[in-house]
Design a protein around this motif. Structure first.
Motif, PDB file in Angstrom:
ATOM      1  N   ASP A   1     123.700  61.968   4.688  1.00 52.80           N
ATOM      2  CA  ASP A   1     124.059  61.774   6.095  1.00 52.80           C
ATOM      3  C   ASP A   1     122.906  61.180   6.899  1.00 52.80           C
ATOM      4  OD1 ASP A   1     122.468  63.973   5.854  1.00 52.80           O
ATOM      5  OD2 ASP A   1     123.667  65.261   7.163  1.00 52.80           O
ATOM      6  N   GLY A   2     122.450  60.016   6.488  1.00 50.35           N
ATOM      7  CA  GLY A   2     121.416  59.342   7.261  1.00 50.35           C
ATOM      8  C   GLY A   2     120.056  59.420   6.596  1.00 50.35           C
ATOM      9  N   PRO A   3     119.146  58.502   6.948  1.00 47.94           N
ATOM     10  CA  PRO A   3     117.825  58.450   6.314  1.00 47.94           C
ATOM     11  C   PRO A   3     116.966  59.665   6.641  1.00 47.94           C
ATOM     12  CG  PRO A   3     117.933  56.948   8.181  1.00 47.94           C
ATOM     13  CD  PRO A   3     119.322  57.445   7.955  1.00 47.94           C
ATOM     14  N   LYS A   4     116.178  60.078   5.662  1.00 48.73           N
ATOM     15  CA  LYS A   4     115.264  61.211   5.828  1.00 48.73           C
ATOM     16  C   LYS A   4     113.834  60.711   5.980  1.00 48.73           C
ATOM     17  CE  LYS A   4     118.588  64.237   4.999  1.00 48.73           C
ATOM     18  NZ  LYS A   4     119.681  63.332   4.648  1.00 48.73           N
ATOM     19  N   GLU A   5     112.971  61.611   6.416  1.00 49.41           N
ATOM     20  CA  GLU A   5     111.572  61.254   6.627  1.00 49.41           C
ATOM     21  C   GLU A   5     110.836  61.007   5.318  1.00 49.41           C
ATOM     22  OE1 GLU A   5     107.329  62.357   6.653  1.00 49.41           O
ATOM     23  OE2 GLU A   5     108.936  63.722   6.028  1.00 49.41           O
ATOM     24  N   CYS A   6     111.320  61.636   4.233  1.00 49.70           N
ATOM     25  CA  CYS A   6     110.645  61.546   2.938  1.00 49.70           C
ATOM     26  C   CYS A   6     111.661  61.172   1.858  1.00 49.70           C
ATOM     27  CB  CYS A   6     109.995  62.889   2.601  1.00 49.70           C
ATOM     28  SG  CYS A   6     109.023  62.918   1.086  1.00 49.70           S
ATOM     29  N   ALA A   7     111.246  60.329   0.918  1.00 46.75           N
ATOM     30  CA  ALA A   7     112.114  59.934  -0.196  1.00 46.75           C
ATOM     31  C   ALA A   7     111.652  60.624  -1.478  1.00 46.75           C
ATOM     32  CB  ALA A   7     112.091  58.420  -0.382  1.00 46.75           C
ATOM     33  N   LEU A   8     112.606  61.013  -2.310  1.00 49.00           N
ATOM     34  CA  LEU A   8     112.290  61.638  -3.597  1.00 49.00           C
ATOM     35  C   LEU A   8     112.848  60.774  -4.717  1.00 49.00           C
ATOM     36  CD1 LEU A   8     112.328  65.278  -4.717  1.00 49.00           C
ATOM     37  CD2 LEU A   8     113.791  63.665  -5.960  1.00 49.00           C
TER      38      LEU A   8
ATOM     39  N   PRO B   1     106.519  58.541   3.043  1.00 49.35           N
ATOM     40  CA  PRO B   1     105.936  59.334   1.964  1.00 49.35           C
ATOM     41  C   PRO B   1     106.994  59.651   0.921  1.00 49.35           C
ATOM     42  CG  PRO B   1     106.336  60.702   3.895  1.00 49.35           C
ATOM     43  CD  PRO B   1     106.606  59.279   4.312  1.00 49.35           C
ATOM     44  N   VAL B   2     106.548  59.909  -0.317  1.00 44.97           N
ATOM     45  CA  VAL B   2     107.489  60.157  -1.400  1.00 44.97           C
ATOM     46  C   VAL B   2     107.109  61.420  -2.162  1.00 44.97           C
ATOM     47  CG1 VAL B   2     107.936  57.693  -1.652  1.00 44.97           C
ATOM     48  CG2 VAL B   2     106.231  58.786  -3.120  1.00 44.97           C
ATOM     49  N   VAL B   3     108.109  62.007  -2.770  1.00 39.93           N
ATOM     50  CA  VAL B   3     107.929  63.073  -3.765  1.00 39.93           C
ATOM     51  C   VAL B   3     108.387  62.501  -5.090  1.00 39.93           C
ATOM     52  CG1 VAL B   3     108.709  65.346  -4.555  1.00 39.93           C
ATOM     53  CG2 VAL B   3     108.226  64.967  -2.123  1.00 39.93           C
ATOM     54  N   LEU B   4     107.598  62.670  -6.126  1.00 40.71           N
ATOM     55  CA  LEU B   4     107.950  62.193  -7.455  1.00 40.71           C
ATOM     56  C   LEU B   4     108.287  63.396  -8.328  1.00 40.71           C
ATOM     57  CD1 LEU B   4     105.124  59.544  -8.023  1.00 40.71           C
ATOM     58  CD2 LEU B   4     107.387  59.213  -6.991  1.00 40.71           C
TER      59      LEU B   4
ATOM     60  N   GLY C   1      98.744  57.285  -5.283  1.00 40.53           N
ATOM     61  CA  GLY C   1      97.738  58.121  -4.648  1.00 40.53           C
ATOM     62  C   GLY C   1      98.266  59.003  -3.532  1.00 40.53           C
ATOM     63  N   PRO C   2      97.388  59.853  -2.997  1.00 42.60           N
ATOM     64  CA  PRO C   2      97.805  60.843  -1.992  1.00 42.60           C
ATOM     65  C   PRO C   2      98.245  60.239  -0.671  1.00 42.60           C
ATOM     66  CG  PRO C   2      95.408  60.817  -2.225  1.00 42.60           C
ATOM     67  CD  PRO C   2      95.956  59.955  -3.328  1.00 42.60           C
ATOM     68  N   ALA C   3      97.861  59.000  -0.387  1.00 45.37           N
ATOM     69  CA  ALA C   3      98.297  58.376   0.859  1.00 45.37           C
ATOM     70  C   ALA C   3      99.802  58.170   0.872  1.00 45.37           C
ATOM     71  CB  ALA C   3      97.577  57.040   1.057  1.00 45.37           C
ATOM     72  N   ARG C   4     100.412  58.025  -0.292  1.00 43.99           N
ATOM     73  CA  ARG C   4     101.851  57.798  -0.390  1.00 43.99           C
ATOM     74  C   ARG C   4     102.608  58.992  -0.970  1.00 43.99           C
ATOM     75  NH1 ARG C   4     103.577  53.680   2.795  1.00 43.99           N
ATOM     76  NH2 ARG C   4     102.238  51.859   2.587  1.00 43.99           N
ATOM     77  N   VAL C   5     102.006  59.709  -1.915  1.00 43.14           N
ATOM     78  CA  VAL C   5     102.723  60.758  -2.648  1.00 43.14           C
ATOM     79  C   VAL C   5     102.462  62.120  -2.014  1.00 43.14           C
ATOM     80  CG1 VAL C   5     103.113  61.826  -4.884  1.00 43.14           C
ATOM     81  CG2 VAL C   5     102.483  59.409  -4.763  1.00 43.14           C
ATOM     82  N   ARG C   6     103.516  62.695  -1.469  1.00 44.81           N
ATOM     83  CA  ARG C   6     103.395  64.014  -0.844  1.00 44.81           C
ATOM     84  C   ARG C   6     103.270  65.106  -1.892  1.00 44.81           C
ATOM     85  NH1 ARG C   6     107.153  65.169   4.177  1.00 44.81           N
ATOM     86  NH2 ARG C   6     105.564  63.774   5.019  1.00 44.81           N
ATOM     87  N   ALA C   7     103.961  64.953  -3.019  1.00 46.28           N
ATOM     88  CA  ALA C   7     103.884  65.954  -4.089  1.00 46.28           C
ATOM     89  C   ALA C   7     104.390  65.344  -5.391  1.00 46.28           C
ATOM     90  CB  ALA C   7     104.696  67.200  -3.745  1.00 46.28           C
ATOM     91  N   LEU C   8     103.861  65.860  -6.494  1.00 49.22           N
ATOM     92  CA  LEU C   8     104.340  65.546  -7.837  1.00 49.22           C
ATOM     93  C   LEU C   8     104.939  66.820  -8.413  1.00 49.22           C
ATOM     94  CD1 LEU C   8     104.486  63.828 -10.479  1.00 49.22           C
ATOM     95  CD2 LEU C   8     102.173  64.648 -10.985  1.00 49.22           C
ATOM     96  N   VAL C   9     106.188  66.742  -8.837  1.00 48.88           N
ATOM     97  CA  VAL C   9     106.865  67.890  -9.448  1.00 48.88           C
ATOM     98  C   VAL C   9     107.248  67.514 -10.871  1.00 48.88           C
ATOM     99  CG1 VAL C   9     108.740  69.566  -9.266  1.00 48.88           C
ATOM    100  CG2 VAL C   9     107.782  68.530  -7.185  1.00 48.88           C
ATOM    101  N   VAL C  10     106.862  68.333 -11.829  1.00 50.77           N
ATOM    102  CA  VAL C  10     107.159  68.069 -13.236  1.00 50.77           C
ATOM    103  C   VAL C  10     107.893  69.265 -13.820  1.00 50.77           C
ATOM    104  CG1 VAL C  10     105.162  66.557 -13.475  1.00 50.77           C
ATOM    105  CG2 VAL C  10     104.924  68.988 -14.015  1.00 50.77           C
ATOM    106  N   SER C  11     108.700  69.021 -14.837  1.00 53.09           N
ATOM    107  CA  SER C  11     109.405  70.141 -15.467  1.00 53.09           C
ATOM    108  C   SER C  11     109.481  69.969 -16.974  1.00 53.09           C
ATOM    109  CB  SER C  11     110.818  70.315 -14.883  1.00 53.09           C
ATOM    110  OG  SER C  11     111.636  69.204 -15.130  1.00 53.09           O
ATOM    111  N   SER C  12     109.305  71.085 -17.668  1.00 49.32           N
ATOM    112  CA  SER C  12     109.575  71.197 -19.105  1.00 49.32           C
ATOM    113  C   SER C  12     108.761  70.247 -19.959  1.00 49.32           C
ATOM    114  CB  SER C  12     111.081  70.979 -19.381  1.00 49.32           C
ATOM    115  OG  SER C  12     111.871  71.799 -18.554  1.00 49.32           O
TER     116      SER C  12
ATOM    117  N   ILE D   1     112.144  73.111  -5.942  1.00 48.27           N
ATOM    118  CA  ILE D   1     111.391  71.917  -5.540  1.00 48.27           C
ATOM    119  C   ILE D   1     111.176  71.916  -4.030  1.00 48.27           C
ATOM    120  CG2 ILE D   1     111.505  69.401  -5.333  1.00 48.27           C
ATOM    121  CD1 ILE D   1     112.919  69.379  -8.056  1.00 48.27           C
ATOM    122  N   GLY D   2     112.237  72.177  -3.276  1.00 50.94           N
ATOM    123  CA  GLY D   2     112.117  72.174  -1.830  1.00 50.94           C
ATOM    124  C   GLY D   2     111.139  73.218  -1.324  1.00 50.94           C
ATOM    125  N   GLU D   3     111.224  74.431  -1.874  1.00 51.76           N
ATOM    126  CA  GLU D   3     110.330  75.503  -1.449  1.00 51.76           C
ATOM    127  C   GLU D   3     108.878  75.204  -1.825  1.00 51.76           C
ATOM    128  OE1 GLU D   3     111.908  78.964  -3.300  1.00 51.76           O
ATOM    129  OE2 GLU D   3     113.777  78.933  -2.132  1.00 51.76           O
TER     130      GLU D   3
END
Length: 259
Positions: free
Chosen positions: A22-29, A94-97, A115-126, A251-253
């Motif tokens: 429902d519309g653009p968000k401030e951050c992209a994942l 900013p992005v979350v990967l 780098g940190p200027a663009r990436v808000r967080a890196l989430v990895v699993s398994s 991820i959100g938390e």
């Protein structure tokens, strides 16, 4: 009336597939699927995350609508291309990967480039931290041995091994992704490990996942100079498809806490 859109950016790219929101968000994942997989394996997660992020599944060459394109087998080349495409696609936000299994290594390499200027967080699993475990490459083994390893790694259900027609379709992308990741991670291991990035990092694993150990997830702490945390969820190796709501909440938390 709310108008649903599949894109929060002004650009389109064959590399990224969005979900209605429902519309653009401030951050992209951006969600990177496991070895040999396409966007369908991370789409349920992207749907769950679409309330908080503009969520996009990453589609690599050699699968789904890009089946006729040659698959990427050199990590530096792929990560360079993805970083450029993603930077343009995110349109300054900013992005979350997020990366699942082998997708974690690709997401990490993209994070290194942005780098940190663009990436808000890196989430990895398994997935073990890149360069922390030595494993001899298996991508060139004959089909039975190679696919046996793929099953052991949790990327292919054992019941599909008898479906030769399906295997003819999925095996090329699997071999390409195994070559991509196995050769890269062996190189990292032999040089003493991967370089840390100044990006907050979250490592997630399923409590019933027998393909990875908690210590291998904790090893990701050496790959960041930013905040780090490990999150355990109920479930096995296939968290994005079997527990998308739980994984999205984690991820959100975690991203909110790290921020």
């Amino acid at each position: 009336m709310v108008i649903l859109t599949c894109m929060g950016t002004h650009t389109k790219s064959p590399w990224f597939v969005g979900v209605p929101h429902d519309g653009p968000k401030e951050c992209a994942l951006y969600a990177f699927p496991h070895a040999g997989a396409g966007v369908t394996t991370v789409r349920p997660l992207c749907v769950e995350l679409s309330g908080a992020f503009d969520a996009f599944a990453v589609r690599l060459p050699g699968r789904e609508s890009r089946l006729e394109e040659p698959a990427e087998t050199v990590m530096a080349d792929l990560a360079d291309k993805l970083a450029g495409e993603l930077l343009h696609h995110a349109d300054g936000r900013p992005v979350v990967l997020y990366g699942h299994c082998a997708g974690s290594t690709i997401a990490y390499e993209v994070a290194r480039r942005l780098g940190p200027a663009r990436v808000r967080a890196l989430v990895v699993s398994s997935n073990p931290a890149p360069g922390s475990v030595r494993r001899e490459p298996t991508f060139a083994l004959p089909r039975p041995e190679f696919l046996g390893q793929v099953v052991a790694d949790g990327y292919l259900p054992a019941q599909l091994l008898g479906n030769e027609e399906l295997l003819d379709i999925v095996e090329p992308a699997l071999r390409a992704d195994y070559e991509l990741v196995e050769t890269h991670e062996l190189e990292l291991y032999e040089r003493g490990g991967a370089d840390p990035v100044a990006v907050p990092t979250v490592a997630v694993y399923g409590s019933d996942d027998h393909t990875v150990e908690r210590a291998q997830l904790e090893a990701w702490s050496a790959l960041t100079t930013g905040p780090f945390r490990v999150v355990s969820l109920p479930g096995g190796n296939d968290l994005p498809t079997s527990r998308p709501a739980d994984l999205a909440a984690a991820i959100g938390e975690a991203v909110a806490a790290l921020a």
